[in-house]
Design a protein around this motif. Structure first.
Motif, mmCIF file in Angstrom:
data_model
loop_
_atom_site.group_PDB
_atom_site.id
_atom_site.type_symbol
_atom_site.label_atom_id
_atom_site.label_comp_id
_atom_site.label_asym_id
_atom_site.label_seq_id
_atom_site.Cartn_x
_atom_site.Cartn_y
_atom_site.Cartn_z
ATOM 1 N N ARG A 17 0.966 -1.516 0.012
ATOM 2 C CA ARG A 17 -0.087 0.081 -0.109
ATOM 3 C C ARG A 17 0.840 1.426 0.183
ATOM 4 N NH1 ARG A 17 -4.816 0.660 -1.194
ATOM 5 N NH2 ARG A 17 -5.249 -1.188 -0.982
ATOM 6 N N ASN A 23 -0.967 2.005 -6.650
ATOM 7 C CA ASN A 23 -1.578 1.809 -4.666
ATOM 8 C C ASN A 23 -1.730 3.558 -4.021
ATOM 9 O OD1 ASN A 23 -2.645 -0.875 -4.911
ATOM 10 N ND2 ASN A 23 -0.239 -1.912 -3.612
ATOM 11 N N LYS A 81 -8.194 -1.993 -11.300
ATOM 12 C CA LYS A 81 -7.420 -0.923 -10.062
ATOM 13 C C LYS A 81 -7.999 -0.110 -10.616
ATOM 14 C CE LYS A 81 -3.382 -1.350 -8.830
ATOM 15 N NZ LYS A 81 -2.474 -1.336 -7.214
#
Length: 110
Positions: A17, A23, A81
């Protein structure tokens, strides 16, 4: 054993993360300042990652380049994503707009 696996998975998730660029980009797009950029970024990043996926698939089809399948998965995952962020950003924008509308008899949220 379950506690050790849970701790290990939490550590890996925290590392990914914080250090992986996509991310961090998705986290910024979820923030109030980045939310207005979510759809334009997704409209650019999703086709770009899908194009890179096709290039990696073509490269992985060659002999002795099977390791490119890792990049195929990575590029497709990043495309998914950003596409998912585009889908979720519109409801997030609407919820934020509804929440910021003042109601009679109640002070503004700011």
């Amino acid at each position: 054993m379950l506690a050790a696996l849970w701790t290990l998975s939490a550590a890996i998730r925290g590392y990914l993360r914080f250090y992986m660029p996509t991310n961090r980009a998705v986290d910024w797009l979820r923030s109030p300042r980045g939310l207005k950029w979510a759809i334009p970024v997704a409209l650019v990043a999703t086709p770009a990652y899908l194009g890179l996926t096709t290039l990696a698939i073509q490269g992985a089809a060659r002999p002795s380049l099977g390791w490119l399948n890792v990049l195929v998965f990575l590029f497709f995952w990043n495309a998914a994503k950003f596409a998912w962020m585009a889908v979720l950003s519109l409801p997030m924008i609407l919820v934020r707009a509804i929440r910021d509308v003042p109601v009679a008899g109640r002070p503004a949220s700011r």
